[in-house]
Design an enzyme around this catalytic site. Structure first.
Site, short mmCIF file in Angstrom:
data_model
loop_
_atom_site.label_atom_id
_atom_site.label_comp_id
_atom_site.label_asym_id
_atom_site.label_seq_id
_atom_site.Cartn_x
_atom_site.Cartn_y
_atom_site.Cartn_z
N ARG A 153 15.52 20.54 -0.35
CA ARG A 153 14.73 20.49 -1.57
C ARG A 153 13.25 20.64 -1.26
O ARG A 153 12.70 19.97 -0.40
CB ARG A 153 14.96 19.16 -2.31
CG ARG A 153 16.36 18.98 -2.86
CD ARG A 153 16.52 17.60 -3.46
NE ARG A 153 16.31 16.54 -2.48
CZ ARG A 153 16.23 15.25 -2.80
NH1 ARG A 153 16.33 14.86 -4.04
NH2 ARG A 153 16.06 14.35 -1.84
N ASP A 179 27.99 10.12 -10.63
CA ASP A 179 27.27 11.38 -10.44
C ASP A 179 28.03 12.45 -11.23
O ASP A 179 29.27 12.51 -11.14
CB ASP A 179 27.20 11.76 -8.96
CG ASP A 179 26.11 12.80 -8.68
OD1 ASP A 179 25.12 12.47 -8.03
OD2 ASP A 179 26.27 13.96 -9.15
N THR A 199 13.38 13.39 -9.48
CA THR A 199 12.32 13.72 -10.45
C THR A 199 11.46 14.82 -9.83
O THR A 199 10.44 14.55 -9.20
CB THR A 199 11.46 12.48 -10.78
OG1 THR A 199 11.21 11.73 -9.58
CG2 THR A 199 12.15 11.59 -11.79
N CYS A 245 9.37 13.93 -1.85
CA CYS A 245 8.44 12.83 -2.07
C CYS A 245 6.99 13.26 -1.87
O CYS A 245 6.24 13.43 -2.82
CB CYS A 245 8.78 11.66 -1.14
SG CYS A 245 10.29 10.79 -1.61
N THR A 282 11.10 8.41 -8.72
CA THR A 282 9.65 8.45 -8.68
C THR A 282 9.09 8.98 -9.99
O THR A 282 9.49 10.05 -10.46
CB THR A 282 9.17 9.35 -7.52
OG1 THR A 282 9.65 8.82 -6.29
CG2 THR A 282 7.65 9.41 -7.49
N VAL A 329 19.22 8.87 -2.13
CA VAL A 329 18.82 7.51 -2.47
C VAL A 329 20.00 6.71 -3.02
O VAL A 329 20.29 5.61 -2.57
CB VAL A 329 17.67 7.53 -3.50
CG1 VAL A 329 17.34 6.11 -3.97
CG2 VAL A 329 16.44 8.19 -2.92
#
Length: 439
Positions: free
Chosen positions: A336, A40, A90, A265, A125, A22
């Protein structure tokens, strides 16, 4: 002069905290319009960016090479910025509760480097209330500043679809929200610099937070419905793909398909909604049921594989199984929360150690994160069973002769194909005598 105008005239800078799937595209897109700092804490990742390498493959190496964004692992650098965007992951804990550690950590870093007159926007999120009830107190504590007076906050949920070359950051409508009307307008105008599809101004931060978890929960429920149908049709001896093909001839068919639902997501966001609802005394019924169905699909595929091994008179413990695909979705390196791991773990319960092939997944990351050693497809021979788990183009376009080579000397009537995504020509393999099964 407002912050938007100062950004546009490059009198102040914009920072992006978290340069993953993102954050990196965001930083690059904004760098075409304003001065950008990309932060980062992963120094290895920053080193790759400075060499012009995009490990996420979302923005591409050329974009990373040519961007004017300043990449750094030094948090002190973001003190030069006035507009901060937090785009850290998250995830969820082992017990399926939200893991807010990354967003809390990012808030701590931003707070330590926050200056008066700044705006902080969260893209991570979260469930409704996190921005104002969890993040703002951290920002205030670390900065000594007062939200709404010394700085403003907003929320703009990320909608990037990893690996999707059609629906990109610039052409997806962006939801934006702010703690007050002034913050909302500043945030909306800033995002309008890069979002060609335009922005939608949500009436509150909580509305914007809720929109993100709900849009992914909706997809999750619809896929769970198709997965449940697939499990029932399997018992009926009906091909689910053929049913969907017939159903989709109606104009209002939703065109959802069964499959493994992982990723950062759809496989995660519903748990954020469920968590918040339960804290308010409401026990989710539909959303939680959908999650349970989708979380069980890896085991279902593995069990279907075992049944076919028995059907082919194979010695289950000695069976050589090859899984094509590890990432959570096709043509994307993101591993992930991949549900392919669930297939691997279920097979391990039968004392089967499957081999995994994936041209997109990072070999080191796969080994560190899951203990999986990715092998080269060219080294695969004499497989008893091949599970087509992810619809990478390399697998979808694999010729029949190349598929045959994966089995080599195994008799055709003992060759098993498990086609999770229904990506192959079933008739071709059945004609050759293969044992073929698809979800």
């Amino acid at each position: 002069m407002n912050l938007y105008e100062k950004l546009r005239k490059k009198e102040v800078k914009l920072s992006v905290i978290g340069l993953g799937y993102v954050g990196l595209p965001l930083a690059i897109a904004f760098s075409r319009k304003v001065d950008v700092i990309g932060l980062d804490l992963n120094k290895e990742k920053i080193a790759l960016f400075k060499k012009g390498i995009d490990p996420t493959k979302e923005a591409g190496n050329d974009a990373v090479k040519t961007t004017t964004a300043e990449f750094t692992a030094d948090e002190n650098v973001i003190r030069e910025a006035k507009f901060h965007i937090v785009a850290v992951p998250t995830p969820i804990n082992a017990d399926k509760t939200p893991d807010l550690f990354p967003v809390e950590g990012a808030s701590t870093i931003v707070g330590r480097n926050l200056t008066p007159g700044s705006i902080v926007v969260y893209e991570s999120t979260v469930y409704p209330g996190v921005t104002e009830d969890v993040c703002v107190p951290i920002l205030e504590r670390e900065s000594g500043l007062k939200c709404g007076v010394d700085f403003k906050v907003g929320y703009s949920p990320e909608r990037i679809n990893p690996g999707d070359k059609i629906h990109r950051l610039e052409n997806i409508v962006k939801i934006v929200s702010g703690i007050d009307e002034d913050a909302l307008e500043e945030i909306a105008k800033t995002y309008e610099l890069i979002i060609e599809a335009g922005v939608h101004r949500a009436r509150s931060i909580k509305v914007a937070e809720a929109a993100k978890v709900v849009e992914n929960s909706q997809r999750d429920i619809n896929i769970a419905f198709m997965n449940e149908l697939a499990m029932v049709f399997d018992k009926m001896g009906i091909n689910t793909g053929e049913v969907i093909e017939a159903m989709n001839t109606k104009w209002n068919a939703l065109k959802f398909y069964p499959g493994l639902v992982g990723g950062h997501c759809i496989g995660v966001d519903p748990y954020y909604f469920i968590y918040k609802a339960e804290r308010l005394g409401y026990h989710s019924q539909i959303i939680l049921s959908g999650r349970k169905i989708n979380d069980a699909m890896g085991a279902f595929v593995a069990d279907a594989t075992i049944k076919r091994l028995i059907q082919a008179n194979k010695k289950v413990k000695q069976a050589k199984i090859v899984i094509l695909g590890l990432t959570f979705k096709e043509n994307c390196p993101d591993i992930r929360n991949t549900k392919v791991v669930d297939i691997i773990e279920r097979l391990a319960e039968y004392e089967i150690k499957a081999s995994v092939v994936d041209p997109y997944a990072d070999m080191v990351e796969a080994r560190v994160k899951y203990g999986i050693n990715i092998v080269d497809v060219e080294k695969v021979v004499d497989a008893d069973c091949v599970i087509f788990a992810v619809a990478h183009n390399e697998f979808k376009n694999m010729s029949v002769s190349k598929v045959n080579n994966l089995f080599k000397s195994i008799p055709h009537n003992e060759r098993i194909i498990i086609d999770v995504k229904g990506m192959l020509s079933t008739d071709e393999y059945k004609k050759q005598g293969y044992i073929y099964w698809s979800l």
